[in-house]
Design an enzyme around this catalytic site. Sequence first.
Site, PDB file in Angstrom:
ATOM      1  CD  GLU A  19      -3.137  -0.444  -0.088  1.00  0.00           C
ATOM      2  OE1 GLU A  19      -3.268   0.423  -0.384  1.00  0.00           O
ATOM      3  OE2 GLU A  19      -3.725  -1.598  -0.461  1.00  0.00           O
ATOM      4  CD  GLU A  28       3.937 -21.532  10.790  1.00  0.00           C
ATOM      5  OE1 GLU A  28       3.974 -21.541  12.016  1.00  0.00           O
ATOM      6  OE2 GLU A  28       3.087 -21.169  10.181  1.00  0.00           O
TER       7      GLU A  28
END
Length: 302
Positions: free
Chosen positions: A85, A116
Amino acid sequence: MDQKLKLLTTESRNDRTMHIDTAETMEILRLMNEEDQKVAIAVQQVLPEVETAVKFACESLKKGGRIIYIGAGTSGRLGVLDAVECPPTFSTDPDLVQGIMAGGEKAFIKAVEGAEDNQELGARDLQDICLTANDTVIGIAASGRTPYVIGALCYARSVGAKTIALSCNKQSLISGYADKCIEVEVGPEVLTGSTRLKAATAQKMILNMISTATMIQNGKAYENLMVDVHVSNFKLKERAIHIICKTTGASYESAKEMLAKAQNEVKTAIVMLKTNQDYTQAKVLLNKAEGNVRKATAIVES
Protein backbone atom coordinates in the site's frame (compact mmCIF):
# COMPACT_ATOMS: atom_id res chain seq x y z
CA MET A 1 0.13 -29.62 22.26
CA ASP A 2 3.66 -28.47 23.09
CA GLN A 3 3.75 -27.53 26.81
CA LYS A 4 5.39 -24.17 26.03
CA LEU A 5 2.72 -23.45 23.44
CA LYS A 6 0.04 -23.99 26.08
CA LEU A 7 1.50 -21.15 28.13
CA LEU A 8 1.08 -18.56 25.36
CA THR A 9 -1.70 -16.02 25.80
CA THR A 10 -2.54 -16.40 22.12
CA GLU A 11 -3.28 -20.10 22.76
CA SER A 12 -5.29 -19.60 25.98
CA ARG A 13 -9.03 -20.16 26.15
CA ASN A 14 -11.29 -17.15 26.53
CA ASP A 15 -13.65 -17.64 29.49
CA ARG A 16 -16.14 -15.18 27.99
CA THR A 17 -16.67 -17.20 24.83
CA MET A 18 -16.79 -20.76 26.14
CA HIS A 19 -20.39 -21.18 24.92
CA ILE A 20 -20.08 -19.24 21.66
CA ASP A 21 -20.98 -22.37 19.70
CA THR A 22 -24.52 -22.21 21.12
CA ALA A 23 -24.94 -18.44 20.72
CA GLU A 24 -27.27 -16.68 18.30
CA THR A 25 -25.71 -14.61 15.52
CA MET A 26 -26.09 -11.26 17.28
CA GLU A 27 -24.54 -12.63 20.46
CA ILE A 28 -21.53 -13.93 18.48
CA LEU A 29 -21.11 -10.53 16.87
CA ARG A 30 -21.46 -8.72 20.20
CA LEU A 31 -18.83 -10.92 21.83
CA MET A 32 -16.42 -10.39 18.94
CA ASN A 33 -16.98 -6.65 18.98
CA GLU A 34 -16.40 -6.42 22.72
CA GLU A 35 -13.17 -8.38 22.41
CA ASP A 36 -12.02 -6.25 19.47
CA GLN A 37 -12.43 -3.11 21.56
CA LYS A 38 -9.65 -4.37 23.82
CA VAL A 39 -7.15 -4.32 20.97
CA ALA A 40 -6.66 -0.54 20.72
CA ILE A 41 -6.08 -0.37 24.48
CA ALA A 42 -3.45 -3.10 24.25
CA VAL A 43 -1.72 -1.25 21.39
CA GLN A 44 -1.72 1.93 23.47
CA GLN A 45 0.42 0.17 26.06
CA VAL A 46 3.25 -0.44 23.57
CA LEU A 47 3.39 2.98 21.88
CA PRO A 48 6.89 3.74 23.27
CA GLU A 49 8.19 0.57 21.61
CA VAL A 50 6.43 1.47 18.35
CA GLU A 51 8.09 4.89 18.54
CA THR A 52 11.48 3.19 18.57
CA ALA A 53 10.51 1.16 15.50
CA VAL A 54 9.60 4.37 13.67
CA LYS A 55 12.93 5.89 14.70
CA PHE A 56 14.79 2.89 13.29
CA ALA A 57 12.76 3.05 10.06
CA CYS A 58 13.35 6.78 9.59
CA GLU A 59 17.07 6.34 10.13
CA SER A 60 17.15 3.58 7.54
CA LEU A 61 15.42 5.69 4.91
CA LYS A 62 17.81 8.59 5.53
CA LYS A 63 20.73 6.21 4.94
CA GLY A 64 19.22 4.96 1.70
CA GLY A 65 18.01 1.76 3.34
CA ARG A 66 14.69 -0.05 3.37
CA ILE A 67 11.95 -1.25 5.69
CA ILE A 68 11.49 -5.03 5.51
CA TYR A 69 8.55 -6.86 7.06
CA ILE A 70 8.97 -10.61 7.38
CA GLY A 71 6.66 -13.27 8.80
CA ALA A 72 4.67 -16.42 8.13
CA GLY A 73 0.97 -17.07 7.63
CA THR A 74 -1.36 -14.26 8.68
CA SER A 75 1.52 -12.26 10.15
CA GLY A 76 3.42 -12.45 6.87
CA ARG A 77 0.35 -11.47 4.88
CA LEU A 78 -0.17 -8.40 7.04
CA GLY A 79 3.39 -7.30 6.35
CA VAL A 80 2.89 -7.74 2.62
CA LEU A 81 -0.42 -5.85 2.79
CA ASP A 82 1.13 -2.84 4.51
CA ALA A 83 4.12 -2.83 2.17
CA VAL A 84 2.15 -2.94 -1.08
CA GLU A 85 0.00 0.00 0.00
CA CYS A 86 3.00 2.32 0.35
CA PRO A 87 3.68 2.98 -3.38
CA PRO A 88 0.14 4.15 -4.23
CA THR A 89 -0.26 6.07 -0.97
CA PHE A 90 3.16 7.71 -0.76
CA SER A 91 4.66 7.32 -4.26
CA THR A 92 7.51 5.24 -2.85
CA ASP A 93 9.60 2.83 -4.87
CA PRO A 94 8.17 -0.71 -4.47
CA ASP A 95 11.51 -1.82 -3.04
CA LEU A 96 11.53 0.80 -0.27
CA VAL A 97 9.03 -1.02 1.96
CA GLN A 98 8.93 -4.77 1.35
CA GLY A 99 6.84 -7.58 2.75
CA ILE A 100 8.35 -11.08 2.73
CA MET A 101 6.51 -14.17 3.87
CA ALA A 102 7.47 -17.79 4.39
CA GLY A 103 6.81 -19.76 1.23
CA GLY A 104 7.04 -16.78 -1.12
CA GLU A 105 4.32 -14.94 -3.04
CA LYS A 106 2.26 -18.08 -3.63
CA ALA A 107 1.87 -18.47 0.15
CA PHE A 108 -0.15 -15.25 0.26
CA ILE A 109 -3.09 -17.11 -1.27
CA LYS A 110 -2.41 -20.69 -0.23
CA ALA A 111 -0.44 -21.88 2.80
CA VAL A 112 2.94 -23.47 2.09
CA GLU A 113 3.20 -26.19 4.72
CA GLY A 114 6.39 -26.30 6.75
CA ALA A 115 7.84 -23.04 5.47
CA GLU A 116 7.36 -21.25 8.79
CA ASP A 117 9.33 -23.95 10.63
CA ASN A 118 12.51 -23.35 8.63
CA GLN A 119 15.01 -20.92 10.19
CA GLU A 120 17.39 -21.17 7.25
CA LEU A 121 14.63 -20.12 4.88
CA GLY A 122 14.11 -16.89 6.84
CA ALA A 123 17.79 -16.04 6.52
CA ARG A 124 17.91 -17.04 2.86
CA ASP A 125 14.95 -14.82 1.95
CA LEU A 126 16.79 -11.80 3.36
CA GLN A 127 19.98 -12.79 1.58
CA ASP A 128 18.00 -12.87 -1.66
CA ILE A 129 17.12 -9.18 -1.35
CA CYS A 130 20.74 -8.29 -0.47
CA LEU A 131 19.96 -7.04 3.03
CA THR A 132 22.40 -4.43 4.35
CA ALA A 133 23.20 -2.64 7.59
CA ASN A 134 21.17 0.34 6.34
CA ASP A 135 17.91 -1.63 6.45
CA THR A 136 15.38 -2.14 9.23
CA VAL A 137 13.84 -5.61 9.56
CA ILE A 138 10.55 -6.12 11.39
CA GLY A 139 9.90 -9.75 12.23
CA ILE A 140 6.20 -10.48 12.80
CA ALA A 141 4.84 -13.51 14.66
CA ALA A 142 1.69 -13.56 16.78
CA SER A 143 2.97 -16.47 18.84
CA GLY A 144 6.43 -14.97 19.05
CA ARG A 145 8.12 -18.29 18.39
CA THR A 146 8.08 -18.82 14.61
CA PRO A 147 11.43 -20.36 13.49
CA TYR A 148 11.28 -18.64 10.07
CA VAL A 149 11.16 -15.24 11.78
CA ILE A 150 13.92 -16.17 14.23
CA GLY A 151 16.17 -17.15 11.33
CA ALA A 152 15.42 -13.86 9.60
CA LEU A 153 16.14 -11.76 12.68
CA CYS A 154 19.39 -13.62 13.37
CA TYR A 155 20.61 -13.00 9.85
CA ALA A 156 19.52 -9.35 9.93
CA ARG A 157 21.52 -8.73 13.09
CA SER A 158 24.54 -10.50 11.62
CA VAL A 159 24.72 -7.93 8.81
CA GLY A 160 24.13 -5.00 11.16
CA ALA A 161 20.54 -4.18 10.18
CA LYS A 162 18.22 -2.75 12.83
CA THR A 163 15.74 -5.36 14.05
CA ILE A 164 12.24 -5.23 15.56
CA ALA A 165 10.28 -8.23 16.87
CA LEU A 166 6.49 -7.79 16.79
CA SER A 167 4.52 -10.43 18.71
CA CYS A 168 1.38 -10.83 20.79
CA ASN A 169 2.84 -12.59 23.82
CA LYS A 170 4.98 -11.35 26.68
CA GLN A 171 8.57 -12.63 26.84
CA SER A 172 8.29 -13.94 23.29
CA LEU A 173 11.08 -16.07 21.91
CA ILE A 174 11.63 -13.76 18.92
CA SER A 175 12.11 -10.79 21.26
CA GLY A 176 15.51 -12.14 22.25
CA TYR A 177 16.71 -11.90 18.66
CA ALA A 178 15.84 -8.24 18.05
CA ASP A 179 17.20 -4.82 18.98
CA LYS A 180 13.71 -3.84 20.14
CA CYS A 181 10.61 -5.89 20.84
CA ILE A 182 6.96 -4.89 20.59
CA GLU A 183 4.89 -7.34 22.62
CA VAL A 184 1.23 -6.38 22.34
CA GLU A 185 -0.82 -8.70 24.52
CA VAL A 186 -4.45 -8.66 23.38
CA GLY A 187 -5.59 -11.62 25.46
CA PRO A 188 -7.18 -14.94 24.43
CA GLU A 189 -8.97 -15.03 21.08
CA VAL A 190 -12.71 -15.52 20.65
CA LEU A 191 -11.81 -18.81 18.98
CA THR A 192 -8.85 -20.31 20.80
CA GLY A 193 -5.61 -19.89 18.86
CA SER A 194 -7.21 -18.11 15.89
CA THR A 195 -4.66 -15.29 15.77
CA ARG A 196 -6.14 -13.90 12.56
CA LEU A 197 -8.59 -12.18 14.92
CA LYS A 198 -7.44 -9.86 17.75
CA ALA A 199 -3.74 -10.57 17.35
CA ALA A 200 -3.84 -9.82 13.62
CA THR A 201 -5.85 -6.65 14.23
CA ALA A 202 -3.23 -5.44 16.70
CA GLN A 203 -0.42 -6.26 14.28
CA LYS A 204 -2.11 -4.41 11.44
CA MET A 205 -2.65 -1.34 13.63
CA ILE A 206 1.01 -1.28 14.60
CA LEU A 207 2.30 -1.81 11.06
CA ASN A 208 0.01 1.01 9.90
CA MET A 209 1.53 3.23 12.58
CA ILE A 210 5.11 2.37 11.66
CA SER A 211 4.75 2.96 7.92
CA THR A 212 2.48 6.02 8.19
CA ALA A 213 4.48 7.80 10.89
CA THR A 214 7.71 7.09 9.02
CA MET A 215 6.34 8.46 5.76
CA ILE A 216 4.90 11.56 7.44
CA GLN A 217 8.31 12.29 8.95
CA ASN A 218 9.84 11.88 5.51
CA GLY A 219 7.71 14.63 3.99
CA LYS A 220 4.97 12.44 2.52
CA ALA A 221 2.17 14.47 4.08
CA TYR A 222 1.18 18.12 4.26
CA GLU A 223 -1.22 18.96 7.07
CA ASN A 224 -3.16 15.67 7.16
CA LEU A 225 -3.26 15.14 3.40
CA MET A 226 -1.52 12.52 1.24
CA VAL A 227 0.39 14.97 -0.92
CA ASP A 228 2.64 12.27 -2.39
CA VAL A 229 -0.23 10.13 -3.63
CA HIS A 230 0.60 8.32 -6.87
CA VAL A 231 -1.79 9.54 -9.57
CA SER A 232 -2.37 6.28 -11.42
CA ASN A 233 -6.12 6.25 -12.09
CA PHE A 234 -9.18 8.50 -12.30
CA LYS A 235 -10.06 8.24 -8.61
CA LEU A 236 -6.55 9.13 -7.50
CA LYS A 237 -6.37 11.99 -9.97
CA GLU A 238 -9.58 13.43 -8.57
CA ARG A 239 -8.21 13.02 -5.05
CA ALA A 240 -5.02 14.79 -6.10
CA ILE A 241 -6.95 17.72 -7.56
CA HIS A 242 -9.04 18.10 -4.41
CA ILE A 243 -5.91 17.96 -2.24
CA ILE A 244 -4.45 20.83 -4.26
CA CYS A 245 -7.70 22.77 -3.90
CA LYS A 246 -7.78 22.26 -0.12
CA THR A 247 -4.17 23.27 0.46
CA THR A 248 -3.99 26.26 -1.86
CA GLY A 249 -7.54 27.54 -2.17
CA ALA A 250 -7.34 27.15 -5.96
CA SER A 251 -10.43 26.37 -8.02
CA TYR A 252 -10.97 22.88 -9.36
CA GLU A 253 -9.96 23.89 -12.89
CA SER A 254 -6.86 25.77 -11.72
CA ALA A 255 -5.79 22.83 -9.59
CA LYS A 256 -6.35 20.41 -12.48
CA GLU A 257 -4.29 22.59 -14.81
CA MET A 258 -1.46 22.95 -12.28
CA LEU A 259 -1.38 19.20 -11.64
CA ALA A 260 -0.83 18.66 -15.35
CA LYS A 261 1.96 21.25 -15.41
CA ALA A 262 3.51 19.52 -12.39
CA GLN A 263 3.57 16.21 -14.26
CA ASN A 264 0.97 14.76 -11.86
CA GLU A 265 3.18 15.46 -8.84
CA VAL A 266 0.86 16.79 -6.15
CA LYS A 267 3.57 18.24 -3.91
CA THR A 268 5.15 20.08 -6.81
CA ALA A 269 1.79 21.51 -7.88
CA ILE A 270 1.13 22.79 -4.37
CA VAL A 271 4.52 24.47 -4.13
CA MET A 272 4.05 26.00 -7.60
CA LEU A 273 0.74 27.54 -6.57
CA LYS A 274 1.84 28.65 -3.10
CA THR A 275 5.12 30.23 -4.24
CA ASN A 276 4.20 31.30 -7.77
CA GLN A 277 7.18 29.35 -9.14
CA ASP A 278 7.43 27.23 -12.26
CA TYR A 279 7.92 23.46 -12.25
CA THR A 280 11.73 23.54 -12.24
CA GLN A 281 11.92 26.14 -9.48
CA ALA A 282 9.39 24.27 -7.36
CA LYS A 283 11.41 21.07 -7.69
CA VAL A 284 14.52 22.92 -6.53
CA LEU A 285 12.66 24.17 -3.47
CA LEU A 286 11.40 20.67 -2.66
CA ASN A 287 14.87 19.22 -3.03
CA LYS A 288 16.28 21.82 -0.64
CA ALA A 289 13.49 20.96 1.81
CA GLU A 290 14.06 17.20 1.41
CA GLY A 291 10.59 16.79 -0.05
CA ASN A 292 8.75 18.62 2.72
CA VAL A 293 6.06 20.94 1.32
CA ARG A 294 5.80 23.11 4.43
CA LYS A 295 9.56 23.68 4.52
CA ALA A 296 9.72 24.27 0.76
CA THR A 297 7.15 27.06 0.87
CA ALA A 298 8.82 28.55 3.94
CA ILE A 299 12.07 29.02 1.99
CA VAL A 300 10.36 31.54 -0.31
CA GLU A 301 8.37 33.17 2.50
CA SER A 302 11.56 33.78 4.47
